[in-house]
Design a protein around this motif. Structure first.
Motif, PDB file in Angstrom:
ATOM      1  N   ALA A  57      20.679  -1.056  -6.300  1.00 13.56           N
ATOM      2  CA  ALA A  57      20.080   0.090  -5.601  1.00 13.56           C
ATOM      3  C   ALA A  57      18.884  -0.338  -4.752  1.00 13.56           C
ATOM      4  O   ALA A  57      18.663   0.169  -3.651  1.00 13.56           O
ATOM      5  CB  ALA A  57      19.650   1.150  -6.608  1.00 13.56           C
ATOM      6  N   LYS A  58      18.090  -1.296  -5.222  1.00 17.05           N
ATOM      7  CA  LYS A  58      16.879  -1.724  -4.503  1.00 17.05           C
ATOM      8  C   LYS A  58      17.130  -2.814  -3.489  1.00 17.05           C
ATOM      9  O   LYS A  58      16.287  -3.089  -2.638  1.00 17.05           O
ATOM     10  CB  LYS A  58      15.853  -2.306  -5.513  1.00 17.05           C
ATOM     11  CG  LYS A  58      15.001  -1.304  -6.219  1.00 17.05           C
ATOM     12  CD  LYS A  58      13.975  -2.010  -7.099  1.00 17.05           C
ATOM     13  CE  LYS A  58      13.004  -2.883  -6.346  1.00 17.05           C
ATOM     14  NZ  LYS A  58      11.661  -2.332  -6.211  1.00 17.05           N
ATOM     15  N   GLY A  59      18.283  -3.503  -3.632  1.00 20.24           N
ATOM     16  CA  GLY A  59      18.503  -4.694  -2.823  1.00 20.24           C
ATOM     17  C   GLY A  59      17.564  -5.796  -3.304  1.00 20.24           C
ATOM     18  O   GLY A  59      16.992  -6.544  -2.506  1.00 20.24           O
ATOM     19  N   ARG A  60      17.391  -5.886  -4.625  1.00 15.08           N
ATOM     20  CA  ARG A  60      16.417  -6.839  -5.198  1.00 15.08           C
ATOM     21  C   ARG A  60      17.125  -8.142  -5.566  1.00 15.08           C
ATOM     22  O   ARG A  60      18.208  -8.126  -6.151  1.00 15.08           O
ATOM     23  CB  ARG A  60      15.824  -6.217  -6.464  1.00 15.08           C
ATOM     24  CG  ARG A  60      14.783  -7.064  -7.190  1.00 15.08           C
ATOM     25  CD  ARG A  60      14.282  -6.249  -8.362  1.00 15.08           C
ATOM     26  NE  ARG A  60      13.363  -6.934  -9.242  1.00 15.08           N
ATOM     27  CZ  ARG A  60      12.052  -6.674  -9.302  1.00 15.08           C
ATOM     28  NH1 ARG A  60      11.517  -5.813  -8.502  1.00 15.08           N
ATOM     29  NH2 ARG A  60      11.282  -7.297 -10.179  1.00 15.08           N
ATOM     30  N   PRO A  61      16.517  -9.295  -5.246  1.00 16.16           N
ATOM     31  CA  PRO A  61      17.126 -10.568  -5.636  1.00 16.16           C
ATOM     32  C   PRO A  61      17.301 -10.647  -7.161  1.00 16.16           C
ATOM     33  O   PRO A  61      16.399 -10.244  -7.902  1.00 16.16           O
ATOM     34  CB  PRO A  61      16.125 -11.627  -5.159  1.00 16.16           C
ATOM     35  CG  PRO A  61      15.177 -10.927  -4.255  1.00 16.16           C
ATOM     36  CD  PRO A  61      15.253  -9.457  -4.545  1.00 16.16           C
ATOM     37  N   PRO A 143      11.562  -1.677 -12.279  1.00 13.24           N
ATOM     38  CA  PRO A 143      10.691  -2.171 -11.212  1.00 13.24           C
ATOM     39  C   PRO A 143      10.126  -0.955 -10.477  1.00 13.24           C
ATOM     40  O   PRO A 143      10.447   0.188 -10.836  1.00 13.24           O
ATOM     41  CB  PRO A 143      11.667  -2.913 -10.303  1.00 13.24           C
ATOM     42  CG  PRO A 143      12.934  -2.118 -10.413  1.00 13.24           C
ATOM     43  CD  PRO A 143      12.951  -1.528 -11.811  1.00 13.24           C
ATOM     44  N   SER A 144       9.303  -1.163  -9.467  1.00 15.39           N
ATOM     45  CA  SER A 144       8.852  -0.068  -8.621  1.00 15.39           C
ATOM     46  C   SER A 144      10.073   0.528  -7.908  1.00 15.39           C
ATOM     47  O   SER A 144      11.012  -0.195  -7.562  1.00 15.39           O
ATOM     48  CB  SER A 144       7.821  -0.582  -7.626  1.00 15.39           C
ATOM     49  OG  SER A 144       8.272  -1.793  -7.020  1.00 15.39           O
ATOM     50  N   ALA A 145      10.045   1.863  -7.682  1.00 19.32           N
ATOM     51  CA  ALA A 145      11.221   2.576  -7.175  1.00 19.32           C
ATOM     52  C   ALA A 145      11.276   2.614  -5.644  1.00 19.32           C
ATOM     53  O   ALA A 145      11.527   3.648  -5.044  1.00 19.32           O
ATOM     54  CB  ALA A 145      11.238   3.983  -7.753  1.00 19.32           C
ATOM     55  N   ASN A 146      11.045   1.464  -5.015  1.00 17.58           N
ATOM     56  CA  ASN A 146      11.132   1.349  -3.554  1.00 17.58           C
ATOM     57  C   ASN A 146      12.299   0.425  -3.215  1.00 17.58           C
ATOM     58  O   ASN A 146      12.791  -0.293  -4.086  1.00 17.58           O
ATOM     59  CB  ASN A 146       9.836   0.739  -3.008  1.00 17.58           C
ATOM     60  CG  ASN A 146       9.481  -0.542  -3.723  1.00 17.58           C
ATOM     61  OD1 ASN A 146       9.152  -0.514  -4.918  1.00 17.58           O
ATOM     62  ND2 ASN A 146       9.573  -1.662  -3.035  1.00 17.58           N
ATOM     63  N   LEU A 147      12.723   0.456  -1.956  1.00 15.31           N
ATOM     64  CA  LEU A 147      13.661  -0.574  -1.519  1.00 15.31           C
ATOM     65  C   LEU A 147      12.900  -1.891  -1.512  1.00 15.31           C
ATOM     66  O   LEU A 147      11.706  -1.921  -1.205  1.00 15.31           O
ATOM     67  CB  LEU A 147      14.187  -0.262  -0.106  1.00 15.31           C
ATOM     68  CG  LEU A 147      15.137   0.936  -0.003  1.00 15.31           C
ATOM     69  CD1 LEU A 147      15.465   1.206   1.471  1.00 15.31           C
ATOM     70  CD2 LEU A 147      16.414   0.727  -0.802  1.00 15.31           C
ATOM     71  N   PRO A 151       6.623  -0.849   0.795  1.00 12.92           N
ATOM     72  CA  PRO A 151       5.491  -0.554  -0.086  1.00 12.92           C
ATOM     73  C   PRO A 151       5.956   0.228  -1.317  1.00 12.92           C
ATOM     74  O   PRO A 151       6.871   1.044  -1.223  1.00 12.92           O
ATOM     75  CB  PRO A 151       4.583   0.317   0.786  1.00 12.92           C
ATOM     76  CG  PRO A 151       4.993   0.042   2.203  1.00 12.92           C
ATOM     77  CD  PRO A 151       6.454  -0.284   2.148  1.00 12.92           C
ATOM     78  N   SER A 152       5.343  -0.011  -2.474  1.00 13.21           N
ATOM     79  CA  SER A 152       5.711   0.705  -3.698  1.00 13.21           C
ATOM     80  C   SER A 152       5.460   2.199  -3.531  1.00 13.21           C
ATOM     81  O   SER A 152       4.526   2.609  -2.836  1.00 13.21           O
ATOM     82  CB  SER A 152       4.893   0.183  -4.877  1.00 13.21           C
ATOM     83  OG  SER A 152       5.314  -1.108  -5.213  1.00 13.21           O
ATOM     84  N   PRO A 153       6.277   3.034  -4.190  1.00 16.98           N
ATOM     85  CA  PRO A 153       6.143   4.489  -4.048  1.00 16.98           C
ATOM     86  C   PRO A 153       5.071   5.063  -4.951  1.00 16.98           C
ATOM     87  O   PRO A 153       5.049   4.801  -6.154  1.00 16.98           O
ATOM     88  CB  PRO A 153       7.526   5.009  -4.470  1.00 16.98           C
ATOM     89  CG  PRO A 153       8.070   3.970  -5.376  1.00 16.98           C
ATOM     90  CD  PRO A 153       7.429   2.665  -5.040  1.00 16.98           C
ATOM     91  N   LYS A 236       6.086 -12.490   1.683  1.00 18.42           N
ATOM     92  CA  LYS A 236       5.981 -11.208   2.378  1.00 18.42           C
ATOM     93  C   LYS A 236       6.464 -10.138   1.409  1.00 18.42           C
ATOM     94  O   LYS A 236       7.498 -10.264   0.795  1.00 18.42           O
ATOM     95  CB  LYS A 236       6.861 -11.227   3.632  1.00 18.42           C
ATOM     96  CG  LYS A 236       6.518 -10.175   4.628  1.00 18.42           C
ATOM     97  CD  LYS A 236       7.071 -10.582   5.998  1.00 18.42           C
ATOM     98  CE  LYS A 236       6.862  -9.470   7.011  1.00 18.42           C
ATOM     99  NZ  LYS A 236       7.801  -8.372   6.822  1.00 18.42           N
ATOM    100  N   HIS A 237       5.678  -9.067   1.245  1.00 16.89           N
ATOM    101  CA  HIS A 237       5.980  -8.093   0.215  1.00 16.89           C
ATOM    102  C   HIS A 237       5.245  -6.822   0.587  1.00 16.89           C
ATOM    103  O   HIS A 237       4.334  -6.853   1.379  1.00 16.89           O
ATOM    104  CB  HIS A 237       5.467  -8.648  -1.115  1.00 16.89           C
ATOM    105  CG  HIS A 237       6.194  -8.089  -2.308  1.00 16.89           C
ATOM    106  ND1 HIS A 237       5.936  -8.496  -3.567  1.00 16.89           N
ATOM    107  CD2 HIS A 237       7.170  -7.164  -2.430  1.00 16.89           C
ATOM    108  CE1 HIS A 237       6.716  -7.848  -4.416  1.00 16.89           C
ATOM    109  NE2 HIS A 237       7.471  -7.031  -3.741  1.00 16.89           N
ATOM    110  N   TYR A 238       5.597  -5.725  -0.020  1.00 21.47           N
ATOM    111  CA  TYR A 238       4.882  -4.470   0.193  1.00 21.47           C
ATOM    112  C   TYR A 238       4.713  -4.195   1.680  1.00 21.47           C
ATOM    113  O   TYR A 238       3.701  -3.673   2.106  1.00 21.47           O
ATOM    114  CB  TYR A 238       3.466  -4.526  -0.404  1.00 21.47           C
ATOM    115  CG  TYR A 238       3.383  -5.071  -1.788  1.00 21.47           C
ATOM    116  CD1 TYR A 238       3.806  -4.308  -2.864  1.00 21.47           C
ATOM    117  CD2 TYR A 238       2.881  -6.343  -2.042  1.00 21.47           C
ATOM    118  CE1 TYR A 238       3.728  -4.804  -4.144  1.00 21.47           C
ATOM    119  CE2 TYR A 238       2.809  -6.826  -3.330  1.00 21.47           C
ATOM    120  CZ  TYR A 238       3.226  -6.041  -4.374  1.00 21.47           C
ATOM    121  OH  TYR A 238       3.134  -6.527  -5.634  1.00 21.47           O
TER     122      TYR A 238
HETATM  123 MG    MG Z   1       7.928  -3.894  -6.896  1.00 21.24          MG
END
Ligand code: MG
Ligand code: TXA
Length: 343
Positions: A57-61, A143-147, A151-153, A236-238
């Motif tokens: 859902a997040k596209g997280r590695p 995890p944080s509920a962002n893509l 930035p984190s929601p 690179k993040h957030y």
């Molecule tokens: Mg996060």
């Protein structure tokens, strides 16, 4: 998938309003929920099929491990080797915005730890989060509920923007009171290391543990090829879509003047302190200059707003680096991909 949004006002919700969300978690589906730091995207932390849905859902590695959330400190020891240092931290700061990385007992779903032999545990203080975990009966991996990369929601609206159609239920529990993700400290046999600064400050950790090292990636970009202590600390993040520049100056007045002039160009978005630049649709206020806790609460919302306005570039002040300022500096350096403008 149809996403349902339910409201749970932390001051006056009925526990029964969370039963549908708890059932969904038990059935191996995803639920986004509020915590005091940022919103989380949760799954039953003992169900590997469910946990894998988070990454999708997040596209997280896949190699970036998740935090296990518990409703009580006493439940952590079933999943992690908890020593005296852990209980000292728990006495001082749990429930609250602190995550501790400990040796894993290998009980949780394997995708939670992404192949590491350690596990990150946290007991949030947000009443809705704790009720939900209790009703689920299992620790919640979240995890944080962002893509991934956004930035984190810090509000349910942010979650809806990123994850509508990808999650069964979003619980709206209002704006997060800390606004930055939890502090993460790793306890190895012979030392403690701060992996991610947050609402529980380095000074607060040192008051309990004595010496606490700071992982190099907290304030510096990772060396090419180096393995960061925390896999999530990528360069690179957030990040907002437009490039962000952190403006640094010895003199506050000089920086305010830079913000005022930059705001005259409609292509720029300016994130600054009240009084720095006159109100305008491309000017976003962090709060008064001294109140870094308020800057922390507002930062992620402002990064999103600056982006939604279609800015070509965003300017923001470099934070102090003390107390919660260290967490602000860490997030803002990453959001800016370490671009600093000295004036
Ligand atoms: Mg996060
Ligand atoms: O405030 C928070 O911590 C929020 C709320 C939802 O609780 N969660 C959060 O999760 O920020 P996430 O996944 O966005 O960030 C967790 C960080 C990642 O950088 C990950 O690499 C690190 O924790 N992490 C998780 N398990 C780890 C471990 N065993 N060792 C080192 N780092 C770990």
């Amino acid at each position: 998938m149809k996403t349902h949004v339910i409201t749970a006002d932390p001051e006056r919700y009925e526990e029964s309003c969370l039963s549908g969300a708890a059932d969904l978690l038990k059935a191996g589906e995803l639920v986004a929920f509020p915590t005091e730091t940022v919103y989380g995207l949760g799954a039953d932390g003992t169900n590997d099929t469910a946990v894998k849905k988070i990454f999708e859902a997040k596209g997280r590695p896949q190699n970036n491990p998740l935090i296990l959330h518990f409703s009580n400190v006493s439940e952590c020891s079933e999943f992690a080797e908890c020593d005296d240092r852990f209980y000292a931290l728990a006495d001082a700061f749990m429930p609250g915005p602190l995550t501790v990385v400990l040796p894993s007992k290998g009980i949780c779903a394997p995708s939670v730890t992404a192949g590491l032999d350690s596990v990150a545990v946290r007991v949030p203080v947000h009443p809705v989060a704790r009720s939900l975990i209790k009703a689920c009966g299992k620790p919640i991996a979240a995890p944080s509920a962002n893509l991934s990369g956004r930035p984190s929601p810090t509000t349910a609206d942010h979650v809806i923007k990123d994850l509508d159609g990808k999650v069964g239920i979003i619980i709206d529990g209002g704006a997060c009171t800390v606004g930055l993700e939890s502090t993460i400290v790793k306890l190895d046999k012979d030392k403690a290391t701060l992996l991610r600064p947050g609402g529980i400050t380095l000074e607060m950790l040192r008051a309990v543990l004595g010496e606490v090292a700071v992982a190099p990636e907290v304030l510096s970009p990772p060396e090419p090829g180096a393995v960061p202590l925390s896999p999530g600390m990528l360069l690179k993040h957030y990040s907002p879509k437009a490039p962000l520049y952190l403006v640094r100056s010895e003199k506050h007045e000089k920086r305010a003047e830079f913000f005022r002039e930059s705001a005259l160009c409609g292509e720029n978005a300016v994130i600054c302190f009240e009084g720095d630049a006159p109100a305008s649709k491309n000017v976003f206020y962090l709060g008064t200059r001294e109140d870094e806790a308020e800057h922390a609460r507002r930062l992620f919302d402002l990064l999103r707003l600056a982006d939604e306005g279609g800015a070509k570039r965003i300017y923001a002040p470099m934070p102090s680096g003390d107390g919660i300022g260290l967490a602000l500096q860490n997030r803002m350096l990453r959001a800016a991909a370490f671009r600093i403008k000295d004036i």
